[in-house]
Design an enzyme around this catalytic site. Structure first.
Site, PDB file in Angstrom:
ATOM      1  N   TYR A  11      -1.771  -2.123  11.584  1.00 35.59           N
ATOM      2  CA  TYR A  11      -0.506  -2.524  12.223  1.00 35.59           C
ATOM      3  C   TYR A  11       0.097  -1.383  13.053  1.00 35.59           C
ATOM      4  CZ  TYR A  11       4.528  -3.786  12.237  1.00 35.59           C
ATOM      5  OH  TYR A  11       5.835  -4.037  12.577  1.00 35.59           O
ATOM      6  N   ASN A  35      -8.184  -3.619   5.834  1.00 35.95           N
ATOM      7  CA  ASN A  35      -6.961  -4.422   6.007  1.00 35.95           C
ATOM      8  C   ASN A  35      -6.689  -4.677   7.491  1.00 35.95           C
ATOM      9  OD1 ASN A  35      -4.707  -5.788   4.918  1.00 35.95           O
ATOM     10  ND2 ASN A  35      -3.371  -4.058   5.420  1.00 35.95           N
ATOM     11  N   ASP A  58     -15.530   4.928   6.874  1.00 39.47           N
ATOM     12  CA  ASP A  58     -14.572   5.079   5.779  1.00 39.47           C
ATOM     13  C   ASP A  58     -14.179   6.552   5.710  1.00 39.47           C
ATOM     14  OD1 ASP A  58     -13.589   5.428   2.965  1.00 39.47           O
ATOM     15  OD2 ASP A  58     -14.131   3.302   2.869  1.00 39.47           O
ATOM     16  N   SER A 124       6.021   8.394   4.059  1.00 37.71           N
ATOM     17  CA  SER A 124       6.928   7.270   3.881  1.00 37.71           C
ATOM     18  C   SER A 124       8.248   7.748   3.297  1.00 37.71           C
ATOM     19  CB  SER A 124       6.274   6.282   2.911  1.00 37.71           C
ATOM     20  OG  SER A 124       7.220   5.358   2.438  1.00 37.71           O
ATOM     21  N   TYR A 149       1.370   3.920  -5.192  1.00 37.81           N
ATOM     22  CA  TYR A 149       1.316   4.047  -3.727  1.00 37.81           C
ATOM     23  C   TYR A 149       2.228   5.192  -3.276  1.00 37.81           C
ATOM     24  CZ  TYR A 149       2.759   3.396   1.079  1.00 37.81           C
ATOM     25  OH  TYR A 149       3.095   3.633   2.392  1.00 37.81           O
ATOM     26  N   LYS A 153       1.552   9.221  -1.465  1.00 38.08           N
ATOM     27  CA  LYS A 153       2.193   9.848  -0.294  1.00 38.08           C
ATOM     28  C   LYS A 153       2.779  11.212  -0.682  1.00 38.08           C
ATOM     29  CE  LYS A 153       1.377   6.552   2.638  1.00 38.08           C
ATOM     30  NZ  LYS A 153       0.303   6.741   3.624  1.00 38.08           N
TER      31      LYS A 153
HETATM   32  P1  NAD Z   1      -2.359  -1.225   7.753  1.00 39.90           P
HETATM   33  O1  NAD Z   1      -2.959  -1.642   6.458  1.00 39.90           O
HETATM   34  O2  NAD Z   1      -2.108  -2.264   8.784  1.00 39.90           O
HETATM   35  O3  NAD Z   1      -3.270  -0.092   8.430  1.00 39.90           O
HETATM   36  C1  NAD Z   1      -4.022   0.834   7.657  1.00 39.90           C
HETATM   37  C2  NAD Z   1      -5.441   0.845   8.208  1.00 39.90           C
HETATM   38  O4  NAD Z   1      -6.231   1.771   7.454  1.00 39.90           O
HETATM   39  C3  NAD Z   1      -6.136  -0.537   8.076  1.00 39.90           C
HETATM   40  O5  NAD Z   1      -6.668  -0.892   9.344  1.00 39.90           O
HETATM   41  C4  NAD Z   1      -7.234  -0.305   7.040  1.00 39.90           C
HETATM   42  O6  NAD Z   1      -8.362  -1.104   7.283  1.00 39.90           O
HETATM   43  C5  NAD Z   1      -7.494   1.188   7.210  1.00 39.90           C
HETATM   44  N1  NAD Z   1      -8.060   1.844   6.024  1.00 39.90           N
HETATM   45  C6  NAD Z   1      -7.590   1.807   4.749  1.00 39.90           C
HETATM   46  N2  NAD Z   1      -8.376   2.556   3.955  1.00 39.90           N
HETATM   47  C7  NAD Z   1      -9.358   3.081   4.744  1.00 39.90           C
HETATM   48  C8  NAD Z   1     -10.460   3.937   4.494  1.00 39.90           C
HETATM   49  N3  NAD Z   1     -10.750   4.381   3.267  1.00 39.90           N
HETATM   50  N4  NAD Z   1     -11.240   4.283   5.528  1.00 39.90           N
HETATM   51  C9  NAD Z   1     -10.997   3.822   6.793  1.00 39.90           C
HETATM   52  N5  NAD Z   1      -9.970   3.005   7.077  1.00 39.90           N
HETATM   53  C10 NAD Z   1      -9.151   2.646   6.059  1.00 39.90           C
HETATM   54  O7  NAD Z   1      -1.019  -0.400   7.435  1.00 39.90           O
HETATM   55  P2  NAD Z   1       0.132   0.120   8.404  1.00 39.90           P
HETATM   56  O8  NAD Z   1       1.359  -0.636   8.101  1.00 39.90           O
HETATM   57  O9  NAD Z   1      -0.350   0.200   9.796  1.00 39.90           O
HETATM   58  O10 NAD Z   1       0.331   1.581   7.807  1.00 39.90           O
HETATM   59  C11 NAD Z   1      -0.317   2.718   8.351  1.00 39.90           C
HETATM   60  C12 NAD Z   1       0.032   3.926   7.506  1.00 39.90           C
HETATM   61  O11 NAD Z   1       1.445   4.085   7.476  1.00 39.90           O
HETATM   62  C13 NAD Z   1      -0.416   3.815   6.049  1.00 39.90           C
HETATM   63  O12 NAD Z   1      -0.853   5.089   5.616  1.00 39.90           O
HETATM   64  C14 NAD Z   1       0.859   3.410   5.333  1.00 39.90           C
HETATM   65  O13 NAD Z   1       0.851   3.812   3.993  1.00 39.90           O
HETATM   66  C15 NAD Z   1       1.897   4.169   6.139  1.00 39.90           C
HETATM   67  N6  NAD Z   1       3.238   3.576   6.017  1.00 39.90           N
HETATM   68  C16 NAD Z   1       3.418   2.245   6.315  1.00 39.90           C
HETATM   69  C17 NAD Z   1       4.669   1.670   6.148  1.00 39.90           C
HETATM   70  C18 NAD Z   1       4.888   0.199   6.424  1.00 39.90           C
HETATM   71  O14 NAD Z   1       5.882  -0.343   5.958  1.00 39.90           O
HETATM   72  N7  NAD Z   1       4.013  -0.483   7.175  1.00 39.90           N
HETATM   73  C19 NAD Z   1       5.757   2.457   5.712  1.00 39.90           C
HETATM   74  C20 NAD Z   1       5.554   3.808   5.449  1.00 39.90           C
HETATM   75  C21 NAD Z   1       4.276   4.356   5.611  1.00 39.90           C
HETATM   76  N1  UFG Z   2      13.075  -8.435   0.054  1.00 41.86           N
HETATM   77  C1  UFG Z   2      13.477  -9.691  -0.335  1.00 41.86           C
HETATM   78  N2  UFG Z   2      12.546 -10.701  -0.362  1.00 41.86           N
HETATM   79  C2  UFG Z   2      11.251 -10.503  -0.013  1.00 41.86           C
HETATM   80  C3  UFG Z   2      10.839  -9.211   0.384  1.00 41.86           C
HETATM   81  C4  UFG Z   2      11.777  -8.189   0.399  1.00 41.86           C
HETATM   82  O1  UFG Z   2      14.640  -9.915  -0.654  1.00 41.86           O
HETATM   83  O2  UFG Z   2      10.448 -11.463  -0.071  1.00 41.86           O
HETATM   84  C5  UFG Z   2      14.079  -7.352   0.118  1.00 41.86           C
HETATM   85  C6  UFG Z   2      13.791  -6.183  -0.791  1.00 41.86           C
HETATM   86  O3  UFG Z   2      14.337  -6.407  -2.069  1.00 41.86           O
HETATM   87  C7  UFG Z   2      14.443  -5.025  -0.033  1.00 41.86           C
HETATM   88  C8  UFG Z   2      14.270  -5.420   1.436  1.00 41.86           C
HETATM   89  O4  UFG Z   2      14.043  -6.824   1.442  1.00 41.86           O
HETATM   90  O5  UFG Z   2      15.818  -4.984  -0.307  1.00 41.86           O
HETATM   91  C9  UFG Z   2      13.089  -4.739   2.111  1.00 41.86           C
HETATM   92  O6  UFG Z   2      11.901  -4.940   1.349  1.00 41.86           O
HETATM   93  P1  UFG Z   2      10.449  -4.571   1.905  1.00 41.86           P
HETATM   94  O7  UFG Z   2       9.468  -4.947   0.852  1.00 41.86           O
HETATM   95  O8  UFG Z   2      10.262  -5.160   3.262  1.00 41.86           O
HETATM   96  O9  UFG Z   2      10.525  -3.002   2.115  1.00 41.86           O
HETATM   97  P2  UFG Z   2      10.799  -1.819   1.050  1.00 41.86           P
HETATM   98  O10 UFG Z   2      11.945  -1.030   1.581  1.00 41.86           O
HETATM   99  O11 UFG Z   2      10.905  -2.320  -0.320  1.00 41.86           O
HETATM  100  O12 UFG Z   2       9.429  -1.001   1.130  1.00 41.86           O
HETATM  101  C10 UFG Z   2       8.902  -0.532   2.376  1.00 41.86           C
HETATM  102  C11 UFG Z   2       7.386  -0.456   2.270  1.00 41.86           C
HETATM  103  C12 UFG Z   2       6.987   0.589   1.279  1.00 41.86           C
HETATM  104  C13 UFG Z   2       7.639   1.894   1.615  1.00 41.86           C
HETATM  105  C14 UFG Z   2       9.132   1.733   1.718  1.00 41.86           C
HETATM  106  C15 UFG Z   2       9.800   3.000   2.160  1.00 41.86           C
HETATM  107  O13 UFG Z   2       6.853  -1.699   1.858  1.00 41.86           O
HETATM  108  O14 UFG Z   2       5.593   0.770   1.360  1.00 41.86           O
HETATM  109  O15 UFG Z   2       9.433   0.723   2.670  1.00 41.86           O
HETATM  110  O16 UFG Z   2       9.209   3.462   3.320  1.00 41.86           O
HETATM  111  F1  UFG Z   2       7.351   2.800   0.651  1.00 41.86           F
END
Ligand code: NAD
Ligand code: UFG
Length: 338
Positions: A11, A35, A58, A124, A149, A153
């Site tokens: 993403y 993913n 990987d 994060s 998770y 981080k």
């Molecule tokens: P995502 O799952 O869409 O993207 C992660 C990508 O990494 C995927 O394409 C997956 O196939 C690949 N991947 C996973 N393990 C792998 C491996 N061992 N080798 C090669 N590829 C691998 O997630 P995203 O939302 O794009 O998040 C990207 C990064 O940002 C992640 O590290 C996630 O933890 C971090 N992050 C995301 C959020 C969020 O809310 N989306 C918030 C804070 C941090």
């Molecule tokens: N929520 C709902 N209903 C749902 C999903 C979420 O009410 O079906 C609420 C949660 O309780 C929270 C808010 O919406 O109050 C946001 O929830 P998210 O799951 O979208 O996001 P979080 O803040 O809980 O977590 C996200 C990422 C984590 C990351 C964190 C901080 O999913 O990986 O932000 O960066 F660690």
């Protein structure tokens, strides 16, 4: 010289690659499609006007990494690859530690072996744990994470800090993302959650699409103005652009730099529902449900360091975030399978 983008078909990675290519950078994407879908690759090329190099690999595969570093001239790495589902990490902690931490160690070993010591890492806001009061600043204590998770981080930040302390040639940037939502304005790339989404916006968009019946709002008795949880939602394209600024800064700065990437503004779940309804014209039925374990009242950033040091600031507001999330869902009801 090229930038290696691990997790670049995911993403946030896919949006960042589009911006990198648009800025004239050469990119090599590495992903194992755990993913993500190969179908994002032609869409990235379509949006950027040229294709990035792609390697299916990987991050735990040292021989595969060596081959990539031998094939391309790579001088920097943006490291997105990782598993990110909080609930799954509680059920399969060893998978998360092995993939996220083991994978990062293997990646850094391969980088060092090939003389590339410049990394921007996807951290994060979760590393701030539950002990700090928002707005969260980079100099606040980290730790006290409440799920495996989040702990990956926190540990990876430590591992990269130790690596940079031991070898002054490393340039490390830790980017602490708040809540990325939205999608590219074209509606061609976006978030593709597998199964029932855990996160708020993907859940809402699937309710809007009629795939899910209603939204469960987890808790209406939080210490927030309307009782529902408050978060700092940031448009994924603003987040992507933050990586370009961070990359340029990191190239010139040895040691460890840490930046929050957020907007600094918190929205409650009910405010997000209202903004989404306004942007999409679709009513989102909801019910209040019990609190989700581990959730906090209010989490938002102080983003001023990134603005001051990187010259980066999120520009896109909540209406645009919701409109772009909806457009992506509407145009691609089954994600990349359409
Ligand atoms: P995502 O799952 O869409 O993207 C992660 C990508 O990494 C995927 O394409 C997956 O196939 C690949 N991947 C996973 N393990 C792998 C491996 N061992 N080798 C090669 N590829 C691998 O997630 P995203 O939302 O794009 O998040 C990207 C990064 O940002 C992640 O590290 C996630 O933890 C971090 N992050 C995301 C959020 C969020 O809310 N989306 C918030 C804070 C941090
Ligand atoms: N929520 C709902 N209903 C749902 C999903 C979420 O009410 O079906 C609420 C949660 O309780 C929270 C808010 O919406 O109050 C946001 O929830 P998210 O799951 O979208 O996001 P979080 O803040 O809980 O977590 C996200 C990422 C984590 C990351 C964190 C901080 O999913 O990986 O932000 O960066 F660690």
């Amino acid at each position: 010289m090229a930038t290696l983008v691990t997790g670049g078909t995911g993403y946030i990675g896919s949006h960042t690659v589009v911006e990198l290519l648009g800025a004239g950078k050469d990119v090599v994407i590495l992903d194992n499609f755990y993913n993500s879908s190969p179908k994002v690759l032609p869409r990235i090329a379509e949006l950027a006007g040229r294709a990035p190099a792609f390697e299916e690999c990987d991050i735990r595969d040292r021989a595969g990494l060596d081959r990539i570093f031998e094939t391309y001239k790579i001088d920097s790495v943006i490291h997105f690859a990782g598993l990110k589902a909080v609930g799954e990490s509680c059920e399969k902690p060893l998978l998360y530690y092995e993939n996220n931490i083991g994978g990062t160690v293997t990646l850094c070993e391969a980088m060092a072996a090939h003389g590339c010591k410049n990394i921007v890492f996807s951290s994060s806001a979760t590393v701030y744990g539950s002990g700090n009061v928002s707005p969260l600043r980079e100099d606040m204590p980290v730790g006290g994470t409440t799920n495996p998770y989040g702990t990956t981080k926190y540990y990876i930040e430590h591992i990269l800090e130790d690596t940079a302390a031991a070898d002054k040639d490393w340039h490390v940037c830790l980017l602490r993302y708040f809540n990325p939502i939205g999608a590219h304005k074209s509606g061609r790339i976006g978030e593709m959650p597998n199964g029932i989404p855990n996160n708020l916006l993907p859940y809402i968009t699937q309710v809007a699409a009629g795939k899910l019946d209603h939204l469960n709002i987890y808790g209406n008795d939080y210490n927030t103005p309307d009782g529902t949880g408050v978060r700092d939602y940031i448009h994924v394209v603003d987040l992507a652009l933050g990586h370009l600024k961070a990359m340029d800064y990191t190239a010139d700065h040895a040691g460890v730099s840490i930046f929050n990437l957020g907007t600094g503004k918190g929205y409650s779940v009910l405010e997000i529902v209202a903004a989404f309804e306004k942007a999409s014209g679709v009513k989102i039925p909801y019910e209040f449900a019990p609190r989700r374990p581990g959730d906090l009242d209010s989490v938002y950033s102080d983003p001023s360091k990134a603005e001051r040091v990187l010259g980066w600031k999120a520009e896109r507001g909540i209406d645009e975030m919701c409109a772009d999330s909806y457009r992506w869902q509407h145009q691609n009801p089954n994600g990349y399978e359409d």
